[in-house]
Motif scaffolding. Structure first.
Motif, PDB file in Angstrom:
ATOM      1  N   LEU A 165      -0.881  16.305 -10.708  1.00 19.51           N
ATOM      2  CA  LEU A 165      -0.264  15.395 -11.340  1.00 19.51           C
ATOM      3  C   LEU A 165       0.823  14.481 -10.512  1.00 19.51           C
ATOM      4  O   LEU A 165       0.819  13.307 -10.815  1.00 19.51           O
ATOM      5  CB  LEU A 165       0.267  15.928 -12.582  1.00 19.51           C
ATOM      6  CG  LEU A 165      -0.320  16.316 -13.804  1.00 19.51           C
ATOM      7  CD1 LEU A 165       0.357  17.131 -14.727  1.00 19.51           C
ATOM      8  CD2 LEU A 165      -1.104  15.193 -14.594  1.00 19.51           C
ATOM      9  N   LEU A 166       1.502  15.267  -9.622  1.00 15.81           N
ATOM     10  CA  LEU A 166       2.345  14.603  -8.878  1.00 15.81           C
ATOM     11  C   LEU A 166       1.618  13.601  -7.849  1.00 15.81           C
ATOM     12  O   LEU A 166       2.048  12.195  -7.719  1.00 15.81           O
ATOM     13  CB  LEU A 166       3.120  15.654  -7.873  1.00 15.81           C
ATOM     14  CG  LEU A 166       4.028  15.108  -6.785  1.00 15.81           C
ATOM     15  CD1 LEU A 166       5.111  13.980  -7.589  1.00 15.81           C
ATOM     16  CD2 LEU A 166       4.749  16.195  -6.104  1.00 15.81           C
ATOM     17  N   MET A 167       0.347  14.185  -7.433  1.00 22.46           N
ATOM     18  CA  MET A 167      -0.309  13.207  -6.377  1.00 22.46           C
ATOM     19  C   MET A 167      -0.819  11.923  -7.190  1.00 22.46           C
ATOM     20  O   MET A 167      -0.859  10.876  -6.628  1.00 22.46           O
ATOM     21  CB  MET A 167      -1.532  13.966  -5.536  1.00 22.46           C
ATOM     22  CG  MET A 167      -0.867  14.910  -4.653  1.00 22.46           C
ATOM     23  SD  MET A 167      -2.273  15.611  -3.728  1.00 22.46           S
ATOM     24  CE  MET A 167      -2.710  16.893  -4.740  1.00 22.46           C
ATOM     25  N   SER A 168      -1.219  12.202  -8.505  1.00 22.60           N
ATOM     26  CA  SER A 168      -1.968  11.113  -9.294  1.00 22.60           C
ATOM     27  C   SER A 168      -0.794  10.232  -9.770  1.00 22.60           C
ATOM     28  O   SER A 168      -1.285   8.896  -9.824  1.00 22.60           O
ATOM     29  CB  SER A 168      -2.485  11.978 -10.424  1.00 22.60           C
ATOM     30  OG  SER A 168      -3.511  12.926 -10.089  1.00 22.60           O
ATOM     31  N   ILE A 169       0.352  10.579 -10.107  1.00 25.60           N
ATOM     32  CA  ILE A 169       1.145   9.713 -10.482  1.00 25.60           C
ATOM     33  C   ILE A 169       1.674   8.674  -9.152  1.00 25.60           C
ATOM     34  O   ILE A 169       1.702   7.395  -9.438  1.00 25.60           O
ATOM     35  CB  ILE A 169       2.566  10.385 -11.004  1.00 25.60           C
ATOM     36  CG1 ILE A 169       2.188  11.040 -12.493  1.00 25.60           C
ATOM     37  CG2 ILE A 169       3.618   9.437 -11.189  1.00 25.60           C
ATOM     38  CD1 ILE A 169       3.266  11.940 -12.932  1.00 25.60           C
ATOM     39  N   VAL A 170       2.083   9.302  -8.040  1.00 20.85           N
ATOM     40  CA  VAL A 170       2.389   8.504  -6.976  1.00 20.85           C
ATOM     41  C   VAL A 170       1.142   7.476  -6.662  1.00 20.85           C
ATOM     42  O   VAL A 170       1.597   6.352  -6.348  1.00 20.85           O
ATOM     43  CB  VAL A 170       2.799   9.515  -5.827  1.00 20.85           C
ATOM     44  CG1 VAL A 170       3.160   8.583  -4.468  1.00 20.85           C
ATOM     45  CG2 VAL A 170       4.210  10.174  -6.323  1.00 20.85           C
ATOM     46  N   GLY A 171       0.028   8.213  -6.428  1.00 20.50           N
ATOM     47  CA  GLY A 171      -1.105   7.486  -6.063  1.00 20.50           C
ATOM     48  C   GLY A 171      -1.279   6.311  -6.954  1.00 20.50           C
ATOM     49  O   GLY A 171      -1.673   5.275  -6.537  1.00 20.50           O
ATOM     50  N   GLY A 172      -1.121   6.517  -8.444  1.00 17.86           N
ATOM     51  CA  GLY A 172      -1.335   5.562  -9.457  1.00 17.86           C
ATOM     52  C   GLY A 172      -0.574   4.344  -9.326  1.00 17.86           C
ATOM     53  O   GLY A 172      -0.928   3.194  -9.524  1.00 17.86           O
ATOM     54  N   VAL A 173       0.527   4.716  -8.956  1.00 14.37           N
ATOM     55  CA  VAL A 173       1.692   3.460  -8.533  1.00 14.37           C
ATOM     56  C   VAL A 173       1.533   2.684  -7.413  1.00 14.37           C
ATOM     57  O   VAL A 173       1.518   1.591  -7.484  1.00 14.37           O
ATOM     58  CB  VAL A 173       3.077   4.206  -8.356  1.00 14.37           C
ATOM     59  CG1 VAL A 173       4.065   3.170  -7.970  1.00 14.37           C
ATOM     60  CG2 VAL A 173       3.538   4.818  -9.885  1.00 14.37           C
ATOM     61  N   ILE A 174       0.930   3.374  -6.502  1.00 13.06           N
ATOM     62  CA  ILE A 174       0.586   2.775  -5.128  1.00 13.06           C
ATOM     63  C   ILE A 174      -0.773   2.047  -4.858  1.00 13.06           C
ATOM     64  O   ILE A 174      -0.779   0.966  -4.344  1.00 13.06           O
ATOM     65  CB  ILE A 174       0.838   3.712  -3.940  1.00 13.06           C
ATOM     66  CG1 ILE A 174       2.205   4.313  -3.857  1.00 13.06           C
ATOM     67  CG2 ILE A 174       0.501   3.064  -2.749  1.00 13.06           C
ATOM     68  CD1 ILE A 174       3.042   3.310  -3.422  1.00 13.06           C
ATOM     69  N   SER A 175      -1.795   2.526  -5.760  1.00 10.56           N
ATOM     70  CA  SER A 175      -3.060   1.989  -5.821  1.00 10.56           C
ATOM     71  C   SER A 175      -3.108   0.361  -6.135  1.00 10.56           C
ATOM     72  O   SER A 175      -3.838  -0.233  -5.188  1.00 10.56           O
ATOM     73  CB  SER A 175      -4.117   2.751  -6.754  1.00 10.56           C
ATOM     74  OG  SER A 175      -3.831   2.517  -8.071  1.00 10.56           O
ATOM     75  N   PRO A 176      -2.613  -0.233  -7.000  1.00  7.58           N
ATOM     76  CA  PRO A 176      -2.605  -1.666  -7.380  1.00  7.58           C
ATOM     77  C   PRO A 176      -2.162  -2.466  -5.989  1.00  7.58           C
ATOM     78  O   PRO A 176      -2.640  -3.369  -5.855  1.00  7.58           O
ATOM     79  CB  PRO A 176      -1.512  -1.823  -8.007  1.00  7.58           C
ATOM     80  CG  PRO A 176      -1.543  -0.661  -9.219  1.00  7.58           C
ATOM     81  CD  PRO A 176      -1.266   0.557  -8.057  1.00  7.58           C
TER      82      PRO A 176
END
Length: 268
Positions: A71-82
């Motif tokens: 979940l931590l990797m997903s949240i950070v990655g989701g913020v950065i992916s755009p």
């Protein structure tokens, strides 16, 4: 027919390694089907995301997923992916293909060296030496310290950026980095990676579709066979030594990198 076969191979690789789905799906669609990088990227993410979700559910059922780290990797990655999507829309096709191939060469080299070192030293894939993130022998969960939190978050950030930029799920970064900085067993790393891929891919796909990216007819046959390959990969994965899986993945990455790089120079 060709797209279905390529999709099954992509899904099988993803199921075996927890990585490689997106990094193989994009060149498969570009070179095998004839799509552009920008068109192939969202299709690859849809296919890899749905297949990874299938594998993550299986991992959760077997209690192999470290869900807090995922979940931590997903949240950070989701913020950065755009940010990666924004960059991809502004870079020339040639640059994207060259960058993609270089990333694959680096990943292939790292994975192969890790597997070869394990074979030569006789170490178990579950290395108990002190690392940034350690799993407690008592609880079976990560001991959350600040270095561990920053390490897991950084892996998520890099994964998210490359997911948006190159249209890959990020597992090719997550798997070797979790292996290097944690003492998780390989099959737990694969299951955790699949959960992250599923979550980050969902965010990136939504962002791409809201940008009015058109999906060609080949999309859904390709997606369905990727999911089928994933199921087959998850069935046979426990029967194959982790070292062999790493070496096979490294070889596939290197081969794909060569093909993509040659195709990129043909554009000139």
């Amino acid at each position: 027919m060709l797209s279905s076969l390529l999709g099954f191979i992509v899904g099988l690789t993803l199921g075996l390694t927890g990585a490689g789905g997106g990094i193989l799906a994009v060149p498969a669609l570009v070179l095998g089907v004839g799509l552009s990088m920008t068109t192939a990227a969202p299709i690859a993410l849809i296919a890899v995301g749905l297949a990874a979700l299938t594998g993550a559910i299986d991992g959760l059922r077997r209690r192999m997923v470290r869900y807090k780290a995922a979940l931590l990797m997903s949240i950070v990655g989701g913020v950065i992916s755009p940010l990666g999507v924004w960059l991809a829309q502004r870079l020339p096709e040639l640059w994207l293909m060259v960058l993609f191939s270089l990333v694959m060469f680096i990943v292939a080299g790292r994975m192969f060296n890790q597997a070869r070192h394990t074979q030569k030293s006789g170490l178990s894939p579950h290395d108990s030496r002190a690392k940034a993130c350690m799993v407690s022998d008592n609880s079976g969960k990560f001991v959350w310290t600040m270095p561990c939190f920053l390490t897991i978050g950084s892996i998520g950030a890099v994964s998210g950026l490359l997911t948006g930029l190159l249209g890959v799920g990020g597992g090719f970064i997550i798997v070797p980095m979790l292996k290097r900085f944690t003492n998780l067993k390989m099959h737990s790393i694969v299951a955790t990676s699949l959960m992250v891929i599923a979550l980050i891919s969902a965010v990136t796909v939504i962002n791409a579709l809201t940008s009015h990216v058109a999906l060609p007819p080949v999309t859904w046959p390709f997606v369905s066979f990727v999911v089928g390959g994933m199921i087959a990969g998850r069935i046979v994965a426990p029967k194959i030594p982790a070292t062999f899986i790493q070496m096979g993945f490294a070889s596939l990455c290197a081969l794909s990198a060569c093909i993509v790089l040659l195709n990129a120079f043909n554009i000139l």
